[in-house]
Design an enzyme around this catalytic site. Structure first.
Site, PDB file in Angstrom:
ATOM      1  NE  ARG A 104      -2.108  -4.574  -1.025  1.00 12.54           N
ATOM      2  CZ  ARG A 104      -1.668  -3.853   0.005  1.00 12.54           C
ATOM      3  NH1 ARG A 104      -0.544  -4.177   0.593  1.00 12.54           N
ATOM      4  NH2 ARG A 104      -2.353  -2.816   0.451  1.00 12.54           N
ATOM      5  CB  THR A 142       2.854   0.860   6.116  1.00  4.84           C
ATOM      6  OG1 THR A 142       1.510   0.566   6.518  1.00  4.84           O
ATOM      7  CG2 THR A 142       3.753   0.622   7.315  1.00  4.84           C
ATOM      8  NE  ARG A 198      17.818  15.706  -5.736  1.00  7.47           N
ATOM      9  CZ  ARG A 198      16.980  16.729  -5.750  1.00  7.47           C
ATOM     10  NH1 ARG A 198      16.831  17.498  -4.673  1.00  7.47           N
ATOM     11  NH2 ARG A 198      16.302  17.032  -6.841  1.00  7.47           N
ATOM     12  CG  ASP A 234       3.835  -7.512   7.873  1.00 12.42           C
ATOM     13  OD1 ASP A 234       4.552  -7.501   8.881  1.00 12.42           O
ATOM     14  OD2 ASP A 234       3.255  -8.504   7.422  1.00 12.42           O
ATOM     15  CG  ASP A 248      -1.523  -0.361   7.999  1.00 10.23           C
ATOM     16  OD1 ASP A 248      -2.406   0.481   7.745  1.00 10.23           O
ATOM     17  OD2 ASP A 248      -1.361  -1.396   7.325  1.00 10.23           O
ATOM     18  NE  ARG A 278      -2.094  -5.109   5.731  1.00 10.71           N
ATOM     19  CZ  ARG A 278      -2.470  -5.299   4.466  1.00 10.71           C
ATOM     20  NH1 ARG A 278      -3.202  -6.317   4.148  1.00 10.71           N
ATOM     21  NH2 ARG A 278      -2.092  -4.482   3.532  1.00 10.71           N
ATOM     22  N   GLY A 311     -11.591  12.983  20.415  1.00  6.43           N
ATOM     23  CA  GLY A 311     -12.512  12.986  21.559  1.00  6.43           C
ATOM     24  C   GLY A 311     -13.590  11.918  21.453  1.00  6.43           C
ATOM     25  CB  ALA A 312     -13.559   8.471  20.078  1.00  2.00           C
ATOM     26  N   GLY A 370       0.838  -1.211   0.000  1.00  2.78           N
ATOM     27  CA  GLY A 370       0.000   0.000   0.000  1.00  2.78           C
ATOM     28  C   GLY A 370       0.866   1.251   0.000  1.00  2.78           C
ATOM     29  CD  GLN A 421      -8.467   5.694   7.053  1.00  7.28           C
ATOM     30  OE1 GLN A 421      -8.076   5.406   8.165  1.00  7.28           O
ATOM     31  NE2 GLN A 421      -9.295   4.929   6.373  1.00  7.28           N
ATOM     32  NE  ARG A 422      -3.048   2.848   0.361  1.00  5.64           N
ATOM     33  CZ  ARG A 422      -3.561   1.671  -0.010  1.00  5.64           C
ATOM     34  NH1 ARG A 422      -3.949   0.810   0.900  1.00  5.64           N
ATOM     35  NH2 ARG A 422      -3.675   1.348  -1.264  1.00  5.64           N
ATOM     36  CG  ASP A 450       1.639  -2.770  10.286  1.00  4.79           C
ATOM     37  OD1 ASP A 450       2.494  -2.046   9.734  1.00  4.79           O
ATOM     38  OD2 ASP A 450       0.981  -3.621   9.678  1.00  4.79           O
ATOM     39  CD  GLU A 496      -8.579  -2.094   7.459  1.00  6.08           C
ATOM     40  OE1 GLU A 496      -9.408  -2.198   6.554  1.00  6.08           O
ATOM     41  OE2 GLU A 496      -7.371  -1.904   7.248  1.00  6.08           O
TER      42      GLU A 496
END
Ligand code: F6P
Length: 325
Positions: free
Chosen positions: A75, A129, A28, A106, A131, A175, A189-190, A14, A257-258, A133, A225
């Site tokens: 991918r 990435t 460079r 990953d 993520d 992911r 503020g969730a 991604g 988001q990407r 992660d 997700e």
């Protein structure tokens, strides 16, 4: 230790904002050290097909601020096979590439790890990435931009949620990692955050809604997700069943988001690790991801970087509980 003459550079998996800044930094820096750079299009796919071209100082002009990746990405299923990797190696040899810099996450490093063990070619990786992660870096290139995109969107959702007295479930990417949801949940503020790493799951969200103030006009539940509890639509269904009085809506933020211009943080991170990657190859590093830990360059073997054990700070969930009263 043989001197490196030609670095093959590619992005894979991604895309993430800041990949272009990393590409620029690698090209460079290589030129600075009199090393040639071969750009490889569409990651491992392009490597197998021999889709490569020489890069120079000008080929990375005016890209530091651009989202996506000028090298394109993909991918690759074929690279997962020994035959695919053999073809890739032959193409690299044909193009005189004698080292690789892989920018990705990953899947990219899992491929790089196998390739680096099978063939005599030094490979280093840059963490690209959204993520966040990967082990071996505090932040990945693209994460900061992505979380800022998310809070920008959630702030807007909050306006309409507030106007209609609604509860929104906002699903974000990551992911199988909840770090995007966790950090943006705090920043936006969730009322509650639902991430794969939290053991309490949907039950805790129900309890939170039951015990929370009933007079609040808007409520945001931030959902990562791929959690066990299901996607935003499934969770929305369950919340409606349990709390029929809530006017519930779903918002899945998706690929927005990407994209976008990389933040200052992501650009600086990309520049720092990009320079360090070329220097690492010159100094004989091999099969390692170059990241930043406590603001210092860190070298982590690919097998550790992809270990899937990025820890969630439990205090972060507590912060949400305290601050959403
Ligand atoms: O790894 C980045 C990521 O955006 C994940 O957050 C998401 O699960 C996945 O890629 C989506 O991949 P694709 O764009 O191939 O659907």
């Amino acid at each position: 230790m043989a001197q490196i003459k030609n670095i093959g550079l590619f992005t894979s998996g991604g895309d993430s904002p800041g990949m272009n800044a990393a590409i620029r930094a690698v090209v460079r820096t290589a030129i600075y050290y009199n090393i040639e750079v071969t750009g490889i299009r569409r990651g491992y796919e392009g490597m197998i097909k021999g889709d490569m071209f020489p890069m120079d100082r000008k080929s990375v002009s005016n890209i530091i601020q651009r989202g996506g990746t000028i090298l394109k990405t993909a991918r690759s299923e074929q690279f997962k096979t020994p035959e695919g990797r053999k073809l890739a190696y032959e193409q690299l040899k044909k193009n005189n590439v004698d080292a690789l810099v892989a920018i990705g996450g990953d899947g990219t490093f899992t491929g790089a790890k196998i390739f680096g063990h099978e063939y005599d070619i030094p490979v280093v990786g840059l963490p690209g990435t959204i993520d966040n992660d990967l082990c071996g870096t505090d932040f990945t290139i693209g994460y900061d931009t992505a979380i800022n995109t998310v809070i920008d969107a959630v702030d807007k959702i909050r306006d309409t949620a507030e106007s209609h007295d609604r509860l929104f479930i906002v699903e974000v990417m990551g992911r199988d990692c909840g770090l995007i949801a966790l950090r943006t949940g705090i920043a936006a503020g969730a009322e509650a955050i639902l991430i794969p790493e939290s053991k309490t799951g949907l039950q805790a969200v129900f309890e939170r809604l039951e015990s929370g103030r009933k007079d609040k006009s808007s409520k945001i539940i931030m959902l990562a997700e791929s959690g066990e509890a299901g996607d935003a639509f499934e969770i929305g269904r369950q919340i409606k069943e349990r709390f029929p009085n809530y006017d519930t809506r779903i918002s899945v933020l998706g690929h927005i988001q990407r994209g976008g211009r990389p933040s200052c943080m992501d650009r600086v991170l990309a520049c720092r690790v990009g320079v360090a990657a070329v220097e690492a190859l010159r100094n004989g590093h091999h099969n390692e991801m170059i990241g930043l830990i406590h603001n210092e360059i860190a070298y982590t073997p690919f097998e550790h970087a992809t270990k899937h054990n990025t820890d969630i700070n439990p205090n972060f969930l507590k912060i949400v509980e305290i601050l959403s009263i």
